[in-house]
Design a protein around this motif. Structure first.
Motif, PDB file in Angstrom:
ATOM      1  N   ARG A   1      -7.558   9.622   0.230  1.00 47.11           N
ATOM      2  CA  ARG A   1      -7.172  10.250   1.492  1.00 47.11           C
ATOM      3  C   ARG A   1      -6.003   9.492   2.126  1.00 47.11           C
ATOM      4  O   ARG A   1      -5.894   8.277   1.965  1.00 47.11           O
TER       5      ARG A   1
ATOM      6  N   GLY B   1       2.803   0.862   5.384  1.00 45.98           N
ATOM      7  CA  GLY B   1       3.993   1.572   5.854  1.00 45.98           C
ATOM      8  C   GLY B   1       3.831   2.326   7.173  1.00 45.98           C
ATOM      9  O   GLY B   1       2.750   2.338   7.778  1.00 45.98           O
ATOM     10  N   PRO B   2       4.923   2.962   7.604  1.00 51.99           N
ATOM     11  CA  PRO B   2       4.927   3.710   8.875  1.00 51.99           C
ATOM     12  C   PRO B   2       4.381   5.130   8.707  1.00 51.99           C
ATOM     13  O   PRO B   2       4.060   5.543   7.586  1.00 51.99           O
TER      14      PRO B   2
ATOM     15  N   CYS C   1       0.859  -1.189   0.000  1.00 51.87           N
ATOM     16  CA  CYS C   1       0.000   0.000   0.000  1.00 51.87           C
ATOM     17  C   CYS C   1       0.890   1.232   0.000  1.00 51.87           C
ATOM     18  O   CYS C   1       1.779   1.358   0.846  1.00 51.87           O
ATOM     19  N   GLU C   2       0.627   2.102  -0.952  1.00 51.56           N
ATOM     20  CA  GLU C   2       1.439   3.313  -1.117  1.00 51.56           C
ATOM     21  C   GLU C   2       0.493   4.500  -1.276  1.00 51.56           C
ATOM     22  O   GLU C   2      -0.352   4.514  -2.180  1.00 51.56           O
TER      23      GLU C   2
ATOM     24  N   LEU D   1      -4.408   7.708   5.022  1.00 50.83           N
ATOM     25  CA  LEU D   1      -4.869   7.046   6.250  1.00 50.83           C
ATOM     26  C   LEU D   1      -3.710   6.965   7.247  1.00 50.83           C
ATOM     27  O   LEU D   1      -2.546   6.864   6.839  1.00 50.83           O
TER      28      LEU D   1
ATOM     29  N   LEU E   1      -5.315   2.817  -1.366  1.00 48.72           N
ATOM     30  CA  LEU E   1      -6.498   2.544  -0.521  1.00 48.72           C
ATOM     31  C   LEU E   1      -7.470   3.724  -0.612  1.00 48.72           C
ATOM     32  O   LEU E   1      -8.338   3.872   0.235  1.00 48.72           O
ATOM     33  N   GLY E   2      -7.313   4.544  -1.621  1.00 46.59           N
ATOM     34  CA  GLY E   2      -8.213   5.691  -1.809  1.00 46.59           C
ATOM     35  C   GLY E   2      -7.446   7.004  -1.828  1.00 46.59           C
ATOM     36  O   GLY E   2      -6.218   7.018  -1.658  1.00 46.59           O
TER      37      GLY E   2
ATOM     38  N   ALA F   1      -4.549   2.129   7.995  1.00 46.10           N
ATOM     39  CA  ALA F   1      -4.326   1.537   6.675  1.00 46.10           C
ATOM     40  C   ALA F   1      -4.404  -0.007   6.668  1.00 46.10           C
ATOM     41  O   ALA F   1      -5.114  -0.576   5.823  1.00 46.10           O
TER      42      ALA F   1
HETATM   43  N1  SAM Z   1       3.251  10.871   4.441  1.00 47.86           N
HETATM   44  C1  SAM Z   1       3.235   9.474   4.176  1.00 47.86           C
HETATM   45  C2  SAM Z   1       3.343   9.208   2.670  1.00 47.86           C
HETATM   46  O1  SAM Z   1       3.171  10.137   1.914  1.00 47.86           O
HETATM   47  O2  SAM Z   1       3.585   8.060   2.265  1.00 47.86           O
HETATM   48  C3  SAM Z   1       1.939   8.902   4.730  1.00 47.86           C
HETATM   49  C4  SAM Z   1       2.107   7.582   5.280  1.00 47.86           C
HETATM   50  S1  SAM Z   1       0.625   6.869   5.881  1.00 47.86           S
HETATM   51  C5  SAM Z   1       0.367   7.773   7.339  1.00 47.86           C
HETATM   52  C6  SAM Z   1       1.139   5.308   6.464  1.00 47.86           C
HETATM   53  C7  SAM Z   1       1.019   4.157   5.494  1.00 47.86           C
HETATM   54  O3  SAM Z   1      -0.366   3.836   5.326  1.00 47.86           O
HETATM   55  C8  SAM Z   1       1.540   4.385   4.100  1.00 47.86           C
HETATM   56  O4  SAM Z   1       2.938   4.124   4.008  1.00 47.86           O
HETATM   57  C9  SAM Z   1       0.742   3.386   3.279  1.00 47.86           C
HETATM   58  O5  SAM Z   1       1.289   2.102   3.347  1.00 47.86           O
HETATM   59  C10 SAM Z   1      -0.605   3.393   3.992  1.00 47.86           C
HETATM   60  N2  SAM Z   1      -1.563   4.322   3.400  1.00 47.86           N
HETATM   61  C11 SAM Z   1      -2.161   5.385   3.991  1.00 47.86           C
HETATM   62  N3  SAM Z   1      -3.045   5.964   3.174  1.00 47.86           N
HETATM   63  C12 SAM Z   1      -3.010   5.264   2.026  1.00 47.86           C
HETATM   64  C13 SAM Z   1      -3.711   5.353   0.794  1.00 47.86           C
HETATM   65  N4  SAM Z   1      -4.609   6.278   0.573  1.00 47.86           N
HETATM   66  N5  SAM Z   1      -3.416   4.438  -0.167  1.00 47.86           N
HETATM   67  C14 SAM Z   1      -2.490   3.474   0.034  1.00 47.86           C
HETATM   68  N6  SAM Z   1      -1.807   3.338   1.173  1.00 47.86           N
HETATM   69  C15 SAM Z   1      -2.060   4.210   2.170  1.00 47.86           C
END
Ligand code: SAM
Length: 244
Positions: free
Chosen positions: A223, A197-198, A160-161, A225, A220-221, A230
């Motif tokens: 926004r 991810g973190p 998930c990215e 998360l 995952l959309g 996530a």
């Molecule tokens: N600032 C970080 C970035 O831009 O990657 C945000 C990381 S998010 C708080 C933590 C993890 O949740 C991400 O590394 C990803 O694996 C997953 N994640 C959060 N929102 C996501 C989304 N909309 N789509 C896919 N993965 C998401």
């Protein structure tokens, strides 16, 4: 940990050299450690390791289990957030959780934390009437977890990215669903590995490493998360694809 078996002798499960390598060297299971053996035709057994074979403990009723094995790799979030990940993902049907230490993970948890997570998983499995308790592995470096999963050809791998224009997990699963969901448990069983991810996100290097190991980046959309939300969303989407 789910192993598809080809040979069974009374209560003994014979493991192929590849399966022995996977259980003993990659996952470092020891005598008495439990895993699930299935015959691919609807029978699942709770089994424990005995030397280089498996010993059947009991035949499992699998009415509450998903027809797919899901390994969740989660970069450890700050504080006690991982407790919620373990609890919710167990309720949702996860098979195995791998806490991973990534480039932007700040903590290396104590052994007491691992015990706590295993207790939480056992309690959540009991409350959800799961046939078995998910395995919570010891924390490992993300690169180790990626390489271990690359050894299993049967896994479908996703990462998930939050950044980038990647396909939504639901779309990807819809394309797969004929493949992963059988009419009977054990039929067309699939194995999914999904990584989240973190707080600071994955580094470019980690994403490249995962892509090299055949992880497909998914969204995952729109926004962003939280790191704790996530994995729960990812699990919910997989569960919905399997059961809806
Ligand atoms: N600032 C970080 C970035 O831009 O990657 C945000 C990381 S998010 C708080 C933590 C993890 O949740 C991400 O590394 C990803 O694996 C997953 N994640 C959060 N929102 C996501 C989304 N909309 N789509 C896919 N993965 C998401």
């Amino acid at each position: 940990i789910t192993i598809q078996i080809s040979q069974i002798q009374e209560t003994k499960i014979l493991l192929t050299p590849q399966q022995q390598h996977y259980l003993l060297r990659v996952l470092r299971l020891q005598d008495g450690d439990k895993f699930i053996a299935m015959d691919g035709m609807g029978k699942w057994w709770l089994t424990h390791l005995k030397g280089e074979t498996g010993e059947i403990l009991e035949l499992l009723e699998v009415k509450t289990e998903l027809p797919v094995s899901i390994t969740l790799m989660v970069a450890l979030p700050k504080g006690n957030g991982f407790d919620d990940v373990v609890r919710c993902c167990t309720e949702l049907g996860v098979t195995c959780i791998v806490p991973v230490l990534s480039d932007r993970t700040l903590i290396n948890p104590s052994p007491q934390k691992l015990e706590r997570w295993r207790r939480i998983a056992a309690e959540a499995a009991e409350q959800s009437e799961r046939a078995f308790v998910p395995t919570i592995l010891e924390p490992v470096a993300f690169s180790t977890a990626v390489n271990a999963s690359a050894a299993n050809q049967r896994y479908k791998r996703y990462i998930c990215e939050a950044r980038g224009n990647y396909p939504h997990l639901t779309k990807v699963l819809n394309n797969l669903s004929g493949e992963i969901v059988g009419e009977n448990i054990g039929e067309n069983i699939g194995e999914i590995v999904i990584a989240t991810g973190p707080e600071g996100g994955w580094t470019d290097k980690e994403i490249e490493m995962a892509i090299k190991a055949k992880f497909q980046p998914v969204s995952l959309g729109c926004r962003i998360l939280r790191a704790v939300t996530a994995p729960i969303v990812a699990l919910s989407l997989i569960t919905a694809a399997c059961e809806a």
